[in-house]
Design a protein around this motif. Structure first.
Motif, short mmCIF file in Angstrom:
data_model
loop_
_atom_site.label_atom_id
_atom_site.label_comp_id
_atom_site.label_asym_id
_atom_site.label_seq_id
_atom_site.Cartn_x
_atom_site.Cartn_y
_atom_site.Cartn_z
N HIS A 293 2.76 -27.30 -3.67
CA HIS A 293 2.06 -26.13 -3.13
C HIS A 293 2.05 -26.16 -1.60
N LEU A 296 5.30 -24.83 -0.48
CA LEU A 296 5.36 -23.37 -0.63
C LEU A 296 4.54 -22.69 0.46
N GLU A 318 7.03 -22.21 -9.71
CA GLU A 318 7.33 -21.56 -8.42
C GLU A 318 8.18 -22.45 -7.51
N SER A 322 11.98 -21.76 -6.49
CA SER A 322 11.91 -21.24 -5.12
C SER A 322 13.30 -21.19 -4.46
#
Ligand SMILES: O=c1ccn([C@@H]2O[C@H](COP(=O)(O)OP(=O)(O)O[C@H]3O[C@H](CO)[C@@H](O)[C@H](O)[C@H]3O)[C@@H](O)[C@H]2O)c(=O)[nH]1
Length: 454
Positions: A293, A296, A318, A322
């Motif tokens: 995270h 990101l 994610e 990505s």
């Protein structure tokens, strides 16, 4: 015409990639000087990627140890590390003696084929006795930084006791003041009794009898502590960074893993966060999720080495999907660090990774886990000033949260001073291994004196 006689030397790394790599670089340099090398690796290290592309100039043997025993740093079971280390030694020594006997190198140390010296990992100090028994010179090779070696010295001499006494900070000669979280340790669930600290301290057993002491660092990086230890061990020499020794190929990557090169080439300069946590530590699913995270949140490109496929599958979707990033299970780390697209390195602060970043000039997000990594992170932030650390409390296995990690990334990516410092260390590292540099002079001295060649 009679073939020229070349001296022969045995190299015995501890069976872990972070230990094999630097010794192998040294071996390659010696081999380039026409020294005959036999690299002896215990079975636990036989599959190390470090051994994937051995040049024909290095003979290679694998010798049985106790590898059917549980993995060293096994977090699921509390492994009795002391028993593990004792068993390793008791199985390895007779097998090594038998191997030497079987080679037919003969018993006469004047014979050319007979190894003149044994360079062995300093965490196996008992090999000094094997070298003495076999009439070979003994040269322990330290794969950690000299600051950490000094800590081990103090532990071994009883100047620092373990469990640590709670009178922090510790003020030890030639070292910065050290808080509890800067010292060597492993979390209780891996090593309840501090066996690893004792094992590292034992590197100073028998050391005064060694003929040479080799350390993978360079003089200008740690002058005070190198001088301080050299006063006690006059034969100590800094010979690193070994991966930069001239004329060697520091290749460790499996060739099929090169897809990341093209990916890096397609990125803007200074746009990629490179993340790699060495070859031993695991951070666990929750910590990896926080790292994911944070990456990101940074809105930057990232290249992340996650060694194990199962770990990748546990990462949030994610991050796996990505477009900003690439996850690989291995790469040629020093080559990646040298790529202009890389802007910073998030590392567990293993000594090789730290030294590679310092010598290539890449600023660091320091996320140490255990053993020497906490001390390295301290030096990275406060002594060399090339990074920002996620600071651990004493024996804390806390999970660093995404905001905190993301903040460190921002500080490092935007750190103008950090970048200046990086360039300074890079220049000094390169100078150390250049003709006339401190490290190369020490290697040449080793070759001359220990192997008696000019
Ligand atoms: O994808 C990868 C990942 C790693 N490496 C190399 O593997 C080595 C890893 O060494 P290091 O950074 O020191 O980490 P560890 O493997 O964790 O090393 C162990 O050994 C070191 C030396 O004693 C200690 O400092 C560490 O704490 C200990 O965990 C380095 O040379 C890296 O370049 C690669 O080439 N490709």
């Amino acid at each position: 015409m009679e073939k020229p006689k070349t001296p022969h030397i045995l190299l015995l790394p501890y069976p872990a990639t972070g230990h094999i790599n630097p010794m192998l670089h040294f071996a390659k340099y010696l081999a380039s000087k026409s020294i005959q090398i036999t690299l002896i690796v215990p079975t636990q290290g036989a599959k190390s990627p470090a051994l994937a592309n051995l040049p024909p100039s290095i003979s290679h043997a694998v010798i049985g140890d106790d590898s059917d025993q549980p993995t060293l740093f096994n977090e699921d079971k509390t492994v009795d590390l002391e028993t593990h280390f004792k068993r390793f030694r008791s199985v390895y020594i007779p097998n090594l003696l038998e191997f030497i006997h079987r080679q037919g190198w003969g018993r006469n140390p004047d014979e050319t084929a007979y190894p003149k010296a044994m360079v062995y990992d300093s965490t196996m100090p008992w090999l000094l006795e094997v070298a003495a028994e076999k009439g070979m010179k003994a040269a322990p090779f330290f794969t950690e930084c000299c600051g950490v070696n000094a800590l081990c010295y103090h532990l071994n001499k009883g100047n620092v006791t373990f469990p640590y006494e709670e009178e922090f900070p510790y003020r030890l000669p030639s070292l910065p003041a050290l808080e509890a979280g800067d010292l060597l340790y492993l979390p209780d669930k891996v090593d309840k009794r501090g066996d690893i600290v004792r094992y590292l301290a034992a590197q100073f057993e028998l050391l005064e009898n060694a003929d040479y002491i080799l350390v993978n660092t360079f003089y200008h990086l740690e002058p005070e502590v190198l001088d301080w230890l050299e006063e006690r061990y006059p034969k100590q020499r800094a010979i690193g960074p070994t991966f930069l020794l001239p004329g060697i190929d520091a290749e460790t990557a499996a060739p099929q893993q090169e897809s990341y090169s093209e990916w890096l080439d397609s990125k803007q300069p200074n746009s990629v966060i490179f993340v790699s946590f060495g070859t031993i530590v695991t951070f666990g699913g929750n910590q990896m999720e926080e790292v994911a995270h944070a990456l990101l949140m940074s809105n930057r490109n990232f290249l992340w080495v996650v060694r194990n496929t199962e770990e990748v599958e546990k990462l949030p979707r994610e991050i796996r999907e990505s477009e900003a990033g690439l996850i690989v299970n291995w790469c040629h780390q020093s080559r990646v660090l040298s790529h202009p697209a890389v802007s910073c390195f998030m590392t567990h602060c293993g000594w090789n990774s730290t030294l590679e970043a310092l010598s290539i000039g890449v600023p660091i997000v320091a996320m140490p886990r255990w053993t020497d990594q906490t001390a390295n992170a301290k030096f990275i932030e406060d002594t060399w000033r090339v990074g920002v650390r996620l600071k651990r409390g004493w024996k804390s296995d806390e999970i660093f949260g995404r905001e905190r990690i993301a903040k460190c990334i921002e500080e490092v990516v935007n750190g103008v001073e950090l970048r200046k410092n990086c360039l300074k260390w890079k220049a000094l590292a390169v100078e150390a291994v250049r003709r006339g540099g401190t490290s190369i002079d020490s290697v040449e001295e080793f070759v001359r004196e220990l192997l008696l060649i000019t």
